[in-house]
Structure formats: structure tokens, C-alpha cells
Design a protein around this motif. Structure first.
Motif, PDB file in Angstrom:
ATOM      1  N   MET A 277       0.907  -1.158  -0.097  1.00  0.00           N
ATOM      2  CA  MET A 277      -0.134   0.094   0.090  1.00  0.00           C
ATOM      3  C   MET A 277       0.931   1.121  -0.079  1.00  0.00           C
ATOM      4  N   GLN A 278       0.665   2.327  -0.875  1.00  0.00           N
ATOM      5  CA  GLN A 278       1.247   3.338  -1.098  1.00  0.00           C
ATOM      6  C   GLN A 278       1.078   4.245   0.205  1.00  0.00           C
ATOM      7  N   GLU A 279       2.105   5.108   0.656  1.00  0.00           N
ATOM      8  CA  GLU A 279       1.740   6.304   1.795  1.00  0.00           C
ATOM      9  C   GLU A 279       0.847   7.021   1.310  1.00  0.00           C
ATOM     10  N   THR A 280       0.110   7.756   2.269  1.00  0.00           N
ATOM     11  CA  THR A 280      -0.745   8.884   1.849  1.00  0.00           C
ATOM     12  C   THR A 280       0.337  10.154   1.834  1.00  0.00           C
ATOM     13  N   GLY A 281      -0.161  11.390   0.948  1.00  0.00           N
ATOM     14  CA  GLY A 281       0.623  12.383   0.929  1.00  0.00           C
ATOM     15  C   GLY A 281       0.593  13.319   2.108  1.00  0.00           C
ATOM     16  N   PHE A 282       1.222  14.288   1.910  1.00  0.00           N
ATOM     17  CA  PHE A 282       1.484  15.298   3.306  1.00  0.00           C
ATOM     18  C   PHE A 282       0.755  16.729   2.800  1.00  0.00           C
ATOM     19  N   LEU A 283       0.059  16.774   1.668  1.00  0.00           N
ATOM     20  CA  LEU A 283      -0.706  17.844   1.335  1.00  0.00           C
ATOM     21  C   LEU A 283      -2.061  17.927   1.746  1.00  0.00           C
ATOM     22  N   ARG A 284      -2.479  16.966   2.215  1.00  0.00           N
ATOM     23  CA  ARG A 284      -3.619  16.610   2.852  1.00  0.00           C
ATOM     24  C   ARG A 284      -5.006  16.386   1.907  1.00  0.00           C
ATOM     25  N   THR A 285      -4.526  15.789   0.900  1.00  0.00           N
ATOM     26  CA  THR A 285      -5.333  15.263  -0.176  1.00  0.00           C
ATOM     27  C   THR A 285      -5.609  13.836  -0.311  1.00  0.00           C
ATOM     28  N   ALA A 286      -6.211  13.280  -1.157  1.00  0.00           N
ATOM     29  CA  ALA A 286      -6.134  11.946  -1.464  1.00  0.00           C
ATOM     30  C   ALA A 286      -5.020  11.391  -2.089  1.00  0.00           C
ATOM     31  N   ALA A 287      -3.865  12.272  -2.607  1.00  0.00           N
ATOM     32  CA  ALA A 287      -2.708  12.088  -3.151  1.00  0.00           C
ATOM     33  C   ALA A 287      -1.941  11.045  -2.462  1.00  0.00           C
ATOM     34  N   THR A 288      -1.157  10.251  -3.238  1.00  0.00           N
ATOM     35  CA  THR A 288       0.096   9.781  -2.470  1.00  0.00           C
ATOM     36  C   THR A 288       1.111  10.668  -2.349  1.00  0.00           C
ATOM     37  N   ARG A 289       2.198  10.336  -1.400  1.00  0.00           N
ATOM     38  CA  ARG A 289       3.464  11.200  -1.213  1.00  0.00           C
ATOM     39  C   ARG A 289       4.119  11.324  -2.474  1.00  0.00           C
ATOM     40  N   ALA A 290       4.223  10.366  -3.380  1.00  0.00           N
ATOM     41  CA  ALA A 290       4.747  10.608  -4.576  1.00  0.00           C
ATOM     42  C   ALA A 290       4.178  11.771  -5.520  1.00  0.00           C
ATOM     43  N   ALA A 291       2.933  11.465  -5.479  1.00  0.00           N
ATOM     44  CA  ALA A 291       2.136  12.716  -6.320  1.00  0.00           C
ATOM     45  C   ALA A 291       2.231  14.131  -5.833  1.00  0.00           C
ATOM     46  N   ASP A 292       2.349  14.176  -4.329  1.00  0.00           N
ATOM     47  CA  ASP A 292       2.475  15.316  -3.590  1.00  0.00           C
ATOM     48  C   ASP A 292       4.108  15.912  -4.220  1.00  0.00           C
ATOM     49  N   ILE A 293       4.826  15.090  -3.947  1.00  0.00           N
ATOM     50  CA  ILE A 293       6.474  15.511  -4.207  1.00  0.00           C
ATOM     51  C   ILE A 293       6.394  15.820  -5.774  1.00  0.00           C
ATOM     52  N   THR A 294       5.759  15.193  -6.415  1.00  0.00           N
ATOM     53  CA  THR A 294       5.710  15.432  -8.216  1.00  0.00           C
ATOM     54  C   THR A 294       5.358  16.844  -8.363  1.00  0.00           C
ATOM     55  N   LEU A 295       4.045  17.073  -7.711  1.00  0.00           N
ATOM     56  CA  LEU A 295       3.466  18.387  -7.601  1.00  0.00           C
ATOM     57  C   LEU A 295       4.474  19.548  -7.349  1.00  0.00           C
ATOM     58  N   LEU A 296       4.855  19.398  -6.126  1.00  0.00           N
ATOM     59  CA  LEU A 296       5.951  20.188  -5.744  1.00  0.00           C
ATOM     60  C   LEU A 296       7.138  20.609  -6.497  1.00  0.00           C
ATOM     61  N   LEU A 297       7.793  19.637  -7.055  1.00  0.00           N
ATOM     62  CA  LEU A 297       8.800  19.629  -8.008  1.00  0.00           C
ATOM     63  C   LEU A 297       8.432  20.209  -9.246  1.00  0.00           C
ATOM     64  N   GLU A 298       7.104  19.795  -9.916  1.00  0.00           N
ATOM     65  CA  GLU A 298       6.944  20.558 -10.983  1.00  0.00           C
ATOM     66  C   GLU A 298       6.665  21.885 -10.821  1.00  0.00           C
ATOM     67  N   LEU A 299       6.393  22.618  -9.694  1.00  0.00           N
ATOM     68  CA  LEU A 299       5.970  24.130  -9.526  1.00  0.00           C
ATOM     69  C   LEU A 299       7.464  24.385  -9.118  1.00  0.00           C
ATOM     70  N   GLY A 300       8.307  24.066  -8.424  1.00  0.00           N
ATOM     71  CA  GLY A 300       9.623  24.180  -8.346  1.00  0.00           C
ATOM     72  C   GLY A 300      10.265  24.545  -9.762  1.00  0.00           C
ATOM     73  N   MET A 301       9.997  23.627 -10.606  1.00  0.00           N
ATOM     74  CA  MET A 301      10.794  23.597 -12.148  1.00  0.00           C
ATOM     75  C   MET A 301      10.198  24.786 -12.725  1.00  0.00           C
ATOM     76  N   GLY A 302       8.803  25.112 -12.624  1.00  0.00           N
ATOM     77  CA  GLY A 302       8.240  26.205 -13.235  1.00  0.00           C
ATOM     78  C   GLY A 302       8.854  27.359 -12.700  1.00  0.00           C
ATOM     79  N   ALA A 303       9.120  27.825 -11.635  1.00  0.00           N
ATOM     80  CA  ALA A 303       9.842  28.579 -11.220  1.00  0.00           C
ATOM     81  C   ALA A 303      11.159  28.855 -11.746  1.00  0.00           C
ATOM     82  N   GLY A 304      11.788  27.818 -11.645  1.00  0.00           N
ATOM     83  CA  GLY A 304      13.237  27.509 -12.163  1.00  0.00           C
ATOM     84  C   GLY A 304      13.196  27.939 -13.762  1.00  0.00           C
TER      85      GLY A 304
END
Length: 152
Positions: free
Chosen positions: A1-28
Motif C-alpha cells: 500500500m502506498q503512503e498517503t501524501g502530506f498535502l492533505r489530499t487523497a494523493a500519494t506522497r509521490a504525487a505530492d512530491i511530483t506536484l511540488l517539484l513541477e511547481l519548483g521547475m516552473g519557477a526555475g
């Protein structure tokens, strides 16, 4: 079973990390554009290259598997449903943006392409791909919201 995310949604931790990385890359990418305007071309090239290659890794490792498993088998039959439509638009336009960015990296940063395949209007193509990339980023946020936010 995959760990739940930290953004308080139904997403997995990996999905939350991916979202934050993509936002960071956009800023980059925007920071890289600022470097180009300041005439710091080597720093601009390094910044953009790292981001494009990191994005390729995220696409292959984190985005392609769920798209292939959850969306692709249901197309075209369910393309009218937002869950599938937004993800499909994100994937299609994201592919255009990533391949375009990789092409620019090859054309601008190497001598691997024959002269007739190299681009001449760098600013136009770089700015165009940046615009498309930001549209894809917003579609990615919409995909995340549709898939993982519980909206009643």
C-alpha cells in the motif's frame, strides 16, 4: 500500500512530491529566462537543461505509469469525463512541450543535429516552449485537483 501524501489530499506522497517539484521547475524556468535577459547565457543554458532533463525523468517515472494504467485503457470511450479529459490534455500538450524543449537543447546546446535541422530563431522557440510549459503546468495542477481533491 502506498503512503498517503502530506498535502492533505487523497494523493500519494509521490504525487505530492511530483506536484511540488513541477511547481519548483516552473519557477526555475522563469529564473532561467531572467538569466538569459541578463546576458548570463551559460547559467541560463545550465538552468534550463537541468530542468528539462529532470522533467523528463519525472514524466517517465511518475506520470507515465498512472496515465498508462488509469487513463489510456479507458480512451477514447471516456474522454468526455473530466478525470480523463484533463489528464489526456496534460499528457498530450506535455509531450509537445517536453519534446520541444529537448529539441531546443539539442539544437542550441550541441552540434549533434545537422545544420539544416537546427533552429535559427532561438528566442521565439524558447519563449513559445516556455508558454506551452506553463499551460501544461496549469493542466497538471488541474489533473492533481481532479484526481486527488475530494470535491462534493
Amino acid at each position: 500500500m502506498q503512503e498517503t501524501g502530506f498535502l492533505r489530499t487523497a494523493a500519494t506522497r509521490a504525487a505530492d512530491i511530483t506536484l511540488l517539484l513541477e511547481l519548483g521547475m516552473g519557477a526555475g524556468l522563469l529564473a532561467g529566462a531572467v538569466l538569459a535577459r541578463a546576458g548570463r547565457i551559460r547559467a541560463h543554458a545550465a538552468c534550463q537543461s537541468v530542468i528539462v532533463l529532470l522533467n523528463l525523468g519525472l514524466i517517465v517515472l511518475m506520470m507515465l505509469p498512472p496515465f498508462r494504467n488509469q487513463v489510456l485503457p479507458r480512451l477514447p470511450g471516456r474522454i468526455g469525463k473530466s478525470y480523463y479529459a484533463i489528464a489526456t490534455a496534460h499528457a498530450a500538450l506535455g509531450g509537445v512541450a517536453e519534446f520541444g524543449a529537448l529539441y531546443i537543447l539539442l539544437a542550441a546546446g550541441t552540434d549533434l543535429l545537422p545544420k539544416k535541422l537546427r533552429i535559427k530563431r532561438y528566442k521565439f522557440w524558447m519563449r513559445s516552449i516556455l508558454l506551452v510549459w506553463w499551460i501544461v503546468l496549469f493542466l497538471g495542477m488541474a489533473t492533481y485537483a481532479r484526481w486527488y481533491l475530494i470535491i462534493r
